[in-house]
Write an enzyme that holds these catalytic residues in place. Structure first.
Site, short mmCIF file in Angstrom:
data_model
loop_
_atom_site.label_atom_id
_atom_site.label_comp_id
_atom_site.label_asym_id
_atom_site.label_seq_id
_atom_site.Cartn_x
_atom_site.Cartn_y
_atom_site.Cartn_z
N HIS A 184 -2.04 -3.61 5.70
CA HIS A 184 -0.65 -3.76 5.18
C HIS A 184 -0.56 -3.03 3.74
CE1 HIS A 184 2.81 -5.97 3.10
NE2 HIS A 184 3.14 -6.27 4.48
N ASP A 203 -7.72 -10.09 3.05
CA ASP A 203 -6.61 -10.36 3.07
C ASP A 203 -6.30 -11.38 4.23
OD1 ASP A 203 -3.86 -10.32 3.75
OD2 ASP A 203 -3.45 -8.26 3.65
N GLN A 226 -2.29 -13.39 7.52
CA GLN A 226 -2.06 -13.74 8.85
C GLN A 226 -2.89 -14.31 9.43
OE1 GLN A 226 0.79 -12.92 9.98
NE2 GLN A 226 1.80 -11.39 8.74
N LYS A 245 4.15 -18.11 4.64
CA LYS A 245 3.68 -17.74 5.95
C LYS A 245 2.84 -18.79 6.74
CE LYS A 245 2.90 -12.71 5.31
NZ LYS A 245 4.08 -11.84 6.05
N CYS A 290 5.64 -2.51 6.87
CA CYS A 290 4.68 -2.32 5.91
C CYS A 290 3.16 -1.80 6.21
CB CYS A 290 4.59 -3.53 4.88
SG CYS A 290 6.11 -4.00 4.18
N1 PMP Z 1 -1.06 -8.72 4.23
C1 PMP Z 1 -0.72 -8.88 5.33
C2 PMP Z 1 -1.49 -8.74 6.43
C3 PMP Z 1 0.67 -9.25 5.47
O1 PMP Z 1 1.17 -9.49 6.74
C4 PMP Z 1 1.57 -9.41 4.64
C5 PMP Z 1 2.93 -9.87 4.69
N2 PMP Z 1 3.79 -9.18 5.74
C6 PMP Z 1 0.97 -9.21 3.24
C7 PMP Z 1 -0.23 -8.70 2.99
C8 PMP Z 1 2.12 -9.29 1.99
O2 PMP Z 1 2.54 -10.61 1.89
P1 PMP Z 1 3.35 -11.32 1.06
O3 PMP Z 1 4.63 -10.15 1.02
O4 PMP Z 1 3.60 -12.62 0.97
O5 PMP Z 1 2.83 -10.97 -0.53
#
Ligand code: PMP
Length: 417
Positions: free
Chosen positions: A131, A208, A211, A234, A373
């Protein structure tokens, strides 16, 4: 798979009643089919109530010992930290830093640990499926330090090609920063193995877990990860709060990231002394109520059971692959369902992903469309966008049937054009 004869690991309908928004009609009175859980999840009444109760009865700033209400607020806030610490099996609450989310948690590590430890020519190993939150902070570190970013490639079926690790891990690798579960492909990465191999090569590892933490048991000590980042929103918690877990020895050696109130022991006009953990990394007024709400979300998650959530989402994902796979124009991204979490990204022959999402929306079905993203990953896959259906334990097989029917309908609409 005959879903009606399978004994499901959990009964989604027994939990759905706790989520007010799931029974809210959308558009022209249609039931909401919420399949955008990788973007953000919905909240049960218990979490909403914890937030309301805090504001109505216990809210003040968190400065222990100042006044009665502040003590209550501080206790609730620190209770939430304790719940999170237990939830991820941290060694102590000192290792749990409240951030605004995964993005801030990774930026904290890049700024604080990165600036203190990374020198020109040092290497940071990422993957092709990250991401942007786990790419851009390292691009920025590269701009500041002239370090080298390298990437574990993905295989044709969307898994990490670990055969490359032996050459990618060098004596210059300082950090490996990887997603536990891809937010596009759904791939569940073998993080424990990567951590062991990175440690053997002398590198530390950031996971990270945006998910993964909401969907399966997470034990940071078992993984032996050095940093783990995840987001409250999430996992049924409020937006505006997330967590950075870090091993105490690493966090203690790191300089503070943001400066201001709360993160200091002492301030003089010309210098400051930082506070102990975790306050050192929590400058200013923290996300008090979001953190308390996240604590309530964790109580709820534990009640449902993380293993059951994982097992149930496996069934849903297999069912989705089978059901949607009968549509000849449907192509899923990523590995076979047994190797992925509850995320099904796909393309449809002849229909742009954004049109797919719009046509599904007409049926009250919420999915995401775009690059999610993860632009470099889409480039690698040779596409600019995809549609994504992502599940949580409150989704039902019937909703997947509805998704399949709506996709068939979208094809009919496009064939008529
Ligand atoms: N890493 C991953 C794998 C994600 O799916 C996301 C959110 N789509 C993020 C980071 C970023 O999370 P946040 O926008 O809550 O900071």
């Amino acid at each position: 798979m005959n879903i009606s004869t399978i004994r499901l690991p959990l009964e989604p309908n027994s939990w759905r009643a706790d989520f007010p928004i799931l029974s809210r009609p959308v558009r022209d009175g249609q039931p909401l089919v919420y399949l955008d859980n990788a973007a953000t999840t919905q909240r049960p009444r218990q979490v909403i109530q914890a937030i309301v109760d805090t504001y109505e009865n216990h809210y003040a700033n968190v400065h222990r010992g100042i006044h009665w209400l502040s003590d209550q607020s501080t206790d609730l806030f620190e209770d939430a930290r304790q719940k999170i610490s237990k939830f991820i099996n941290a060694n102590s609450e000192q290792e749990v830093i409240f951030t605004t989310g995964t993005t801030m948690a990774i930026n904290l590590v890049a700024r604080s640990w990165g600036d203190a430890n990374i020198r020109t020519g040092d290497e940071i190993l990422l993957t092709e499926m990250e991401h942007h939150a786990n790419l851009v902070p390292w691009h920025q570190l590269q701009e500041r330090t002239d370090c080298r970013l390298r990437h574990i490639p993905i295989t044709d079926d969307g898994q990490l090609n670990l055969a490359t690790l032996d050459t990618l891990l060098t004596d210059r690798t300082r950090l490996v920063s990887i997603t536990h579960v891809s937010n596009v492909l759904g791939t569940i990465n073998p993080v424990a193995e990567i951590v062991a191999r990175a440690h053997a090569a002398g590198a530390i590892v950031l996971v990270d877990a945006a998910q993964s933490a909401p969907h399966s048991p997470l034990d940071v000590q078992q993984l032996d990860a050095d940093f783990v980042a995840f987001s409250g929103h999430k996992m049924m918690g409020p937006s505006g709060v997330g967590v950075l877990y870090g091993k105490q020895s690493l966090l203690e050696a790191m300089p503070p990231f943001l400066g201001g109130g709360n993160m200091i022991r002492r301030v003089k006009l010309d210098r400051f002394e930082p506070a102990d953990l975790p306050a050192k990394f929590e400058a200013g007024t923290p996300p008090i109520v979001p953190a308390i709400g996240l604590g309530a979300a964790i109580d709820y998650l534990l009640q449902v059971g993380l293993q059951k959530i994982h097992d149930y989402e496996q069934v849903l994902t297999q069912y989705a692959h089978e059901t949607l796979g009968r549509i000849p124009e449907f192509h899923s991204l990523g590995p076979a369902p047994e190797r992925k979490a509850g995320i099904v990204s796909f393309t449809m022959d002849g229909i742009h992903p954004h049109d797919v999402a719009q046509l599904l929306d007409r049926h009250g079905i919420a999915v995401r469309a775009g690059h999610h993203c993860a632009m470099p990953l889409h480039k690698k896959l040779g596409i600019t966008a995809s549609s994504r259906a992502s599940f949580y334990f409150y989704n039902t097989p019937a909703e997947i049937d509805q998704l399949a029917a709506a996709l068939e309908d979208a094809l009919r609409v496009f064939r008529r054009r």
